[in-house]
Design an enzyme around this catalytic site. Structure first.
Site, PDB file in Angstrom:
ATOM      1  CB  VAL A 224      -4.444  -0.069   1.094  1.00  0.00           C
ATOM      2  CG1 VAL A 224      -3.509  -1.110   1.681  1.00  0.00           C
ATOM      3  CG2 VAL A 224      -3.779   0.630  -0.091  1.00  0.00           C
ATOM      4  CE  LYS A 225      -6.578  -2.551   8.724  1.00  0.00           C
ATOM      5  NZ  LYS A 225      -6.146  -1.798   9.902  1.00  0.00           N
TER       6      LYS A 225
ATOM      7  CE1 TYR B  56       0.465   3.225   9.609  1.00  0.00           C
ATOM      8  CE2 TYR B  56      -0.008   2.230   7.482  1.00  0.00           C
ATOM      9  CZ  TYR B  56       0.811   2.372   8.581  1.00  0.00           C
ATOM     10  OH  TYR B  56       1.998   1.668   8.650  1.00  0.00           O
TER      11      TYR B  56
ATOM     12  CG  ASP C 251      -5.318   4.105   1.135  1.00  0.00           C
ATOM     13  OD1 ASP C 251      -5.517   2.905   0.858  1.00  0.00           O
ATOM     14  OD2 ASP C 251      -4.356   4.495   1.827  1.00  0.00           O
TER      15      ASP C 251
ATOM     16  CB  THR D 258      13.194  -4.662 -10.446  1.00  0.00           C
ATOM     17  OG1 THR D 258      14.024  -3.530 -10.282  1.00  0.00           O
ATOM     18  CG2 THR D 258      13.757  -5.585 -11.507  1.00  0.00           C
TER      19      THR D 258
ATOM     20  N   GLY E 277       0.833  -1.203   0.000  1.00  0.00           N
ATOM     21  CA  GLY E 277       0.000   0.000   0.000  1.00  0.00           C
ATOM     22  C   GLY E 277       0.866   1.252   0.000  1.00  0.00           C
ATOM     23  CB  SER E 278       4.047   2.028   1.736  1.00  0.00           C
ATOM     24  OG  SER E 278       3.586   1.649   3.006  1.00  0.00           O
TER      25      SER E 278
HETATM   26  C1  LIG Z   1      -5.497   2.406   4.286  1.00  0.00           C
HETATM   27  C2  LIG Z   1      -4.098   1.942   4.191  1.00  0.00           C
HETATM   28  N1  LIG Z   1      -3.308   2.401   3.206  1.00  0.00           N
HETATM   29  C3  LIG Z   1      -2.026   2.001   3.068  1.00  0.00           C
HETATM   30  C4  LIG Z   1      -1.460   1.124   3.966  1.00  0.00           C
HETATM   31  C5  LIG Z   1      -0.037   0.713   3.813  1.00  0.00           C
HETATM   32  O1  LIG Z   1       0.037  -0.556   3.297  1.00  0.00           O
HETATM   33  P1  LIG Z   1       1.390  -1.437   3.437  1.00  0.00           P
HETATM   34  O2  LIG Z   1       1.578  -1.702   4.894  1.00  0.00           O
HETATM   35  O3  LIG Z   1       1.106  -2.639   2.613  1.00  0.00           O
HETATM   36  O4  LIG Z   1       2.477  -0.616   2.851  1.00  0.00           O
HETATM   37  C6  LIG Z   1      -2.240   0.609   5.003  1.00  0.00           C
HETATM   38  C7  LIG Z   1      -1.664  -0.327   5.989  1.00  0.00           C
HETATM   39  O5  LIG Z   1      -2.181  -0.576   7.037  1.00  0.00           O
HETATM   40  C8  LIG Z   1      -3.580   1.037   5.126  1.00  0.00           C
HETATM   41  O6  LIG Z   1      -4.368   0.584   6.120  1.00  0.00           O
END
Ligand SMILES: Cc1ncc(COP(=O)(O)O)c(C=O)c1O
Length: 443
Positions: A244-245, A138, A242, A299, A111-112
């Protein structure tokens, strides 16, 4: 290695920068919704490893896909020699992410790094240097993502200075102390920001979690995202969500913003996308994703193994109706947790959507003072009795319930009775706080 040896070696060898521990578990294996530790103790898992194992653990069909793909094509760098699984996955993501405009897909590992793309590309793409994000959000730990974040976990780091953070509309803990008209209040705050330190014409984008997860499973008021979309449109500002979660079905829809009717300009995915294999993605407007040629490359991005696992993951979610199950089991959980709230005064709030649920722990309901120690004790004690649960929140006082989406009704009932027992034991003082010394969680 037994538990003691493993923990000792872990202490000696592994960076503290990589640890977020709530109890001394050492894991041996996992299947479905259960994890077995190195002492052969079995635990019902309400974490899915921070919302990664959405389809549960140990899926044979994913193992087969990974094996077959490795034998056929173990690796090719998609940067210079693309192969078909990356394209097939991109096709599927473009199809499931809403938005009636030309889309493109970028792939990464976490996610980062995906949120780093947003941080890098939006200012270049728009010629506007400012970004807006939310306190409590986050978005990750790399420099761009942590600059966008507003979580206490990143407070020690210097970030990029172009991001302005505004309050997230949290009905239980409104930034103004008043929960009425919270959408209006937040919009007013944003207009003030535009009129002063962050001119709208210099603002490239707003990034938001449609449910703020690590911030404490905070759900904004119903109209909030619609109003945010409108204000962004008025000023020609991109709106990025976002997911991701909470994406990939967790909230009872593919993406949590779908509960609000808005269409983001780009959606960020990660965690559960690869069912445990590292993969992230940004799916969005072509002009955003094409901002800088060769401008955000890794990569092993979009590698054949992670992309083929993700394709199988999506197939499972669809064929086993896991999105519908998340909705059904989430409602059961919420009903059961509301009953526990009637029983235990320390439960200040219960909230969530689908299988993204938060239980906020307070010293008492009048003061709403966050009780991080009791929350940590509950996490630790749940582990002692056979249930895995972590805590989140900018005050570290929210139990987070994010089990695999494949959880059954029996398992939900089992989890609820574990939780009932844990609350009962903690209320009766059957827990030594000493044990928490090395298990402070988020700090
Ligand atoms: C909403 C959200 N975005 C991004 C991230 C970051 O993901 P990662 O830990 O896979 O880099 C997180 C991680 O908890 C998250 O909850």
């Amino acid at each position: 290695m037994n538990q003691e040896e493993l923990l000792q070696k872990d202490k000696e060898l592994i960076s503290e920068g990589l640890k977020l521990r709530f109890h001394p578990i050492t894991v041996k294996e996992a299947k479905g919704c259960y994890i077995t530790d190195t002492n052969d103790q079995r635990y019902l898992d309400l974490t899915a490893g921070w919302a990664v194992a959405n389809v549960g653990y140990g899926r044979e069909s994913i193992a087969k896909v990974i094996h077959d793909q490795y034998v056929k094509l173990s690796f090719t760098t998609q940067l210079s020699a693309p192969s078909e699984t990356m394209i097939q996955l991109a096709d599927k993501l473009v199809e499931i992410v809403p938005g009636n405009f030309e889309k493109k897909v970028w792939f990464g590992h976490s996610g980062s790094d995906a949120n780093d793309l947003i941080s890098k590309f939006l200012p270049v793409s728009t010629g506007r240097n400012k970004m807006i994000s939310f306190i409590g959000s986050y978005h990750g730990q790399t420099m761009g993502a942590s600059s966008l974040s507003g979580h206490s976990a990143q407070a020690k780091f210097e970030g990029k200075g172009n991001v302005v953070k505004i309050p997230y509309p949290n009905v239980y803990r409104p930034f103004s102390g008043i929960s009425d008209n919270l959408t209006e209040q937040t919009m007013h705050f944003l207009e003030e920001v535009f009129a002063t330190i962050c001119p709208a014409e210099d603002t490239a984008g707003v990034i938001i979690e449609a449910i703020q997860s690590d911030g404490g499973i905070v759900l904004p008021p119903e109209q909030f995202l619609k109003e945010l979309r409108e204000i962004c449109d008025r000023h020609g500002i991109y709106l990025i969500v976002d997911e991701v979660k909470v994406g990939m079905g967790r909230t009872g829809k593919w993406f949590s913003f779908e509960h609000t009717g808005i269409i983001p300009d780009a959606v960020v995915l990660g965690k559960s996308l690869g069912a445990g294999l590292p993969i992230s993605a940004v799916v969005g407007r072509k002009e955003i994703l094409d901002t800088v040629a060769a401008g955000h490359m890794f990569t092993t991005s979009g590698n054949p193994i992670s992309t083929s696992a993700a394709i199988e993951n999506i197939r499972i979610i669809k064929e086993e109706n896991l999105i519908e199950n998340a909705d059904k089991q989430g409602n059961l959980f919420l009903t059961g947790l509301h009953k526990l709230k009637e029983k235990y005064e320390c439960i200040g709030d219960v909230r969530g959507k689908g299988l993204s649920i938060g239980v906020e722990i307070v010293t008492d309901r009048d003061s709403k003072k966050p009780d991080a120690i009791k929350t940590a004790a509950l996490c630790y004690h749940c582990y002692e009795i056979g249930l895995l649960i972590y805590n989140v929140g900018i005050y570290g006082n929210v139990l987070e319930i994010t089990p695999p989406l494949s959880i059954t009704t029996d398992e939900v009932n089992e989890a609820l009775s574990f939780l009932d027992q844990a609350f009962q034991d903690i209320e009766n003082g059957n827990f030594q706080l000493e044990k928490l010394k090395e298990y402070a969680g988020w700090g």
